[in-house]
Motif scaffolding. Sequence first.
Motif, PDB file in Angstrom:
ATOM      1  N   LEU A 261       0.806  -1.122  -0.168  1.00  0.00           N
ATOM      2  CA  LEU A 261      -0.057  -0.055  -0.036  1.00  0.00           C
ATOM      3  C   LEU A 261       0.781   1.183  -0.195  1.00  0.00           C
TER       4      LEU A 261
ATOM      5  N   THR B 158       0.589   5.083   0.041  1.00  0.00           N
ATOM      6  CA  THR B 158      -0.167   6.279   0.523  1.00  0.00           C
ATOM      7  C   THR B 158       0.172   7.600  -0.297  1.00  0.00           C
TER       8      THR B 158
ATOM      9  N   HIS C 250      -1.581   6.517  -3.678  1.00  0.00           N
ATOM     10  CA  HIS C 250      -3.237   6.204  -3.178  1.00  0.00           C
ATOM     11  C   HIS C 250      -3.259   4.751  -3.852  1.00  0.00           C
TER      12      HIS C 250
ATOM     13  N   VAL D  99      -3.089   0.203  -3.778  1.00  0.00           N
ATOM     14  CA  VAL D  99      -2.854  -1.111  -3.233  1.00  0.00           C
ATOM     15  C   VAL D  99      -2.606  -1.963  -4.076  1.00  0.00           C
TER      16      VAL D  99
ATOM     17  N   ASN E 280      -8.765  -2.399  -7.083  1.00  0.00           N
ATOM     18  CA  ASN E 280      -9.328  -1.393  -6.580  1.00  0.00           C
ATOM     19  C   ASN E 280     -10.133  -1.592  -5.386  1.00  0.00           C
ATOM     20  N   LEU E 281     -10.022  -0.574  -4.557  1.00  0.00           N
ATOM     21  CA  LEU E 281     -10.806  -0.386  -3.468  1.00  0.00           C
ATOM     22  C   LEU E 281     -11.480   0.847  -3.128  1.00  0.00           C
TER      23      LEU E 281
ATOM     24  N   GLN F 279     -13.073   4.092  -0.910  1.00  0.00           N
ATOM     25  CA  GLN F 279     -12.299   4.896  -0.186  1.00  0.00           C
ATOM     26  C   GLN F 279     -12.315   4.447   1.357  1.00  0.00           C
TER      27      GLN F 279
ATOM     28  N   GLU G 143     -12.825   0.967   2.347  1.00  0.00           N
ATOM     29  CA  GLU G 143     -12.009  -0.033   2.323  1.00  0.00           C
ATOM     30  C   GLU G 143     -10.360   0.252   2.354  1.00  0.00           C
ATOM     31  N   TYR G 144     -10.172   1.152   1.692  1.00  0.00           N
ATOM     32  CA  TYR G 144      -8.767   1.867   1.660  1.00  0.00           C
ATOM     33  C   TYR G 144      -8.435   2.360   2.952  1.00  0.00           C
TER      34      TYR G 144
ATOM     35  N   LEU H 167      -5.807   0.657   5.357  1.00  0.00           N
ATOM     36  CA  LEU H 167      -4.478   1.225   5.993  1.00  0.00           C
ATOM     37  C   LEU H 167      -4.376   1.096   7.411  1.00  0.00           C
TER      38      LEU H 167
END
Length: 237
Positions: free
Chosen positions: A150, A152, A155, A157, A165-166, A168, A170-171, A175
């Motif tokens: 991941l 940041t 942005h 993963v 694709n996640l 927001q 889920e991200y 994190l």
Amino acid sequence: MIKKIQWSGGVGMKRHVLIVEDERSISSYVKKELMFEDYEVSTAFDGVEAIEKFESANPAVDVVLLDWMIPKIDGLGVLRRMKKIQPNTPIIFLTARDYVGDKVAGLDAGADDYITKPFEIEELLARLRLIFRKWSTERTTSYRVEHLFLDTTAHIVSINNETINLTQREYALLLFFMQHRGEAISRADLLDEVWGMNFDGQDNTVDAYVRYLRTKIDLSDQPSLIETVRGVGYRMR
């Protein structure tokens, strides 16, 4: 990592070094010295074995010590394959090839450092400390847990270098788990930290999002990265 990561071994775990060297006396000597310094050490004696061990290592390899002249696939070929599998793992060449052109070729292919044989073990240990110190000071913007990475800053993963694709939410949840790897976290704390203290939803909201994450980040032949902690909540292993 973009060179910025959380150690694959986690807090309090040994750092994992893979030695790729076909001269068994050298491999044995370096392994013994690294184990004395409290590293976890794996060895490979040809290029094919090196790639197989790199891909399957658990815990993941933190740094590779790679000889150039090895059987089946030479060091440069192994380097390129490893960088495709996990571009963020540092690789140090250990080789008798001291031509400038060879050094440039290795560094251009993604090597992070280069030590010419013969070398003193103290020099190798110093190079390892330098790489780990660099990672430690830059580890706040990217995280790696086994096959999962991941970043940041970008942005993104990715799993084994393939972006997933996640949403927001889920991200944000992932994190938080990665930032607190190894810690048992209650559902209430996850709601407060990820959804906000004013969120009036139910604890089963967390359960639902953990299920979503598991379907996206777990590998079918491995245990889930997010463990259920009975009576508490969840923990990223």
